[in-house]
Design an enzyme around this catalytic site. Structure first.
Site, PDB file in Angstrom:
ATOM      1  N   PRO A   2       0.785  -1.140  -0.052  1.00  0.00           N
ATOM      2  CA  PRO A   2      -0.019   0.019   0.071  1.00  0.00           C
ATOM      3  C   PRO A   2       0.829   1.191  -0.021  1.00  0.00           C
ATOM      4  O   PRO A   2       1.819   1.186   0.636  1.00  0.00           O
ATOM      5  CB  PRO A   2      -0.669  -0.197   1.320  1.00  0.00           C
ATOM      6  CG  PRO A   2      -0.436  -1.396   1.922  1.00  0.00           C
ATOM      7  CD  PRO A   2       0.759  -2.048   1.244  1.00  0.00           C
ATOM      8  N   GLU A   3       0.413   2.203  -0.707  1.00  0.00           N
ATOM      9  CA  GLU A   3       1.169   3.532  -0.506  1.00  0.00           C
ATOM     10  C   GLU A   3       0.378   4.482   0.344  1.00  0.00           C
ATOM     11  O   GLU A   3      -0.623   4.213   0.803  1.00  0.00           O
ATOM     12  CB  GLU A   3       1.187   4.233  -2.081  1.00  0.00           C
ATOM     13  CG  GLU A   3       1.939   3.127  -3.027  1.00  0.00           C
ATOM     14  CD  GLU A   3       2.681   3.503  -4.245  1.00  0.00           C
ATOM     15  OE1 GLU A   3       3.186   4.690  -4.051  1.00  0.00           O
ATOM     16  OE2 GLU A   3       2.851   2.700  -5.220  1.00  0.00           O
TER      17      GLU A   3
END
Ligand SMILES: [Zn+2]
Length: 401
Positions: A2-3
């Site tokens: 995930p960013e």
């Protein structure tokens, strides 16, 4: 992985479900905090910090979690069936009268005094989605190590927080430089614009409607410029997008829209060392995997410019031969370098750009095009290289079509 934008969205979902609510149940399934009981306390807020999540809880406590590679927080209505994974992957359960938040596969889960949050997130650089956002400081942080490849610097959460591998690739594309470009070689104005671009991308993907991450700004067609698009045409110039690992992460770039080095010095160096008989590591010797042969040939191809004939010579085997489009052969490294020197005296701006590199046996084929002010030398082109012991033994140029 995930960013920052996905973590931001998770924080919002958790905040909407838990913020201002009293906990009716808490269950932290990590040994250190297994006996902690937060029941009866109110969740004040849940905030993201880069890729970290901080749930601030009444009584001066913070529940800190990180999603790592595949962790997740799911929010369920009181009687909803859980679908986030098998029971043994659950690390945390926080329930209120109306919702249950379940944390799955969280590599980091800890309870700490809110006053000590800096201990776990104090190292992070400015967060493009956070209240402390400071694009100038982010640019300064990126520049702190001018020799470092831009792609690596962007992933270092101490420079700015929240950039993952997808945005790394997209930001390098938007900046027009390859992810291997040393930060110090990125034009000043371009570097200064990167933090603002990072914020734009992250912010554009935190809207109320969850859709595939989008950087192109287009509502139709691909969502991303280069990430995940190996061999597919660049959205800007139609050149096939290339892929190679950077720090073991798949990295994508357009060989035409992005200038700069395309392989780690480490990879190119491994090939050169092997040829000198010094390399004992992976990729050394005649049985080298094709990836390092390709890296060597890419490096060779890139050094065919008036500026780097010495670098070109280093990648040639002593018995190197050159075959021109008419089939004429030049034999031996020094004779080949003399031929290149004469060539560049006549055509100083000539250079090769590659589109694709394929390997069959010990022959590496490069397709691309040549650029030159002289139209006879410009246009689509193809080259083959033979590679032995980490050196290029033959370079064959075929006529531009
Ligand atoms: Zn392009």
């Amino acid at each position: 992985m995930p960013e920052g934008d996905s973590v931001w969205r998770v924080a919002r979902r958790l905040h909407e479900a838990l913020g201002g609510q009293e906990l009716t149940r808490s269950d932290l399934r990590v040994p250190r905090f297994a006996t902690a009981d937060l029941t009866g306390r109110t969740v004040l807020e849940v905030v993201p910090r880069g890729k970290h999540l901080l749930a601030r809880i009444e009584g001066g406590l913070t529940l800190h979690s990180h999603l790592g590679m595949d962790g997740a927080w799911h929010v369920y209505a009181a009687d909803e069936r859980r679908r986030g994974g098998p029971e043994h992957q659950i690390r945390a359960i926080l329930a209120t009268a109306h919702h249950t938040a379940v944390g799955y596969r969280l590599p980091v889960l800890e309870l700490l005094p809110t006053a000590e949050e800096d201990r776990v997130v104090g190292h992070l650089g400015p967060d493009p989605l956070g209240p402390d956002w400071d694009p100038e400081r982010a640019a300064g942080n990126l520049l702190a190590d001018p020799a470092r490849p831009l792609g690596e610097a962007l992933l270092d959460q101490r420079n700015l927080a929240g950039i993952g591998n997808v945005y790394k690739c997209e930001l390098c594309f938007m900046a027009g430089v390859t992810p291997w470009t040393p930060v110090g070689d990125v034009p000043e104005g371009t570097l200064a614009r990167i933090p603002a671009a990072a914020r734009r991308l992250l912010a554009a993907n935190t809207g109320p409607v969850e859709h595939p991450r989008r950087t192109t700004g287009r509502l139709r067609g691909p969502d991303l410029f280069v990430y995940g698009r190996a061999q597919r045409p660049c959205l800007r110039c139609r050149t096939p997008v290339r892929e190679a690992p950077q720090d073991d992460r798949p990295t994508y770039w357009c060989p035409r829209c992005q200038t700069g080095p395309v392989v780690d010095r480490a990879i190119a160096g491994a090939g050169a060392d092997a040829g000198a008989g010094a390399g004992a590591g992976a990729g050394a010797g005649a049985g080298a995997p094709s990836a390092s042969a390709e890296a060597l040939v890419i490096a060779f191809n890139e050094r065919i410019t008036a500026r780097d004939l010495a670098g070109l010579g280093e990648l040639m085997a002593p018995e190197h031969t050159f075959v021109d489009p008419a089939g004429a052969v030049v034999t031996g490294r020094s004779a080949c370098l003399d031929a290149w020197r004469a060539f560049f005296a006549a055509f100083p701006d000539y250079r090769n750009l590659f589109d694709s590199v394929t390997t069959r046996g010990d022959v590496v084929t490069v397709t691309g095009r040549s650029e030159c002010a002289d139209p006879r030398l410009a246009g689509p082109a193809r080259w083959t290289a033979r590679v032995h012991d980490g050196k290029v033994t033959q370079w064959h140029v075929y006529a531009s079509s």
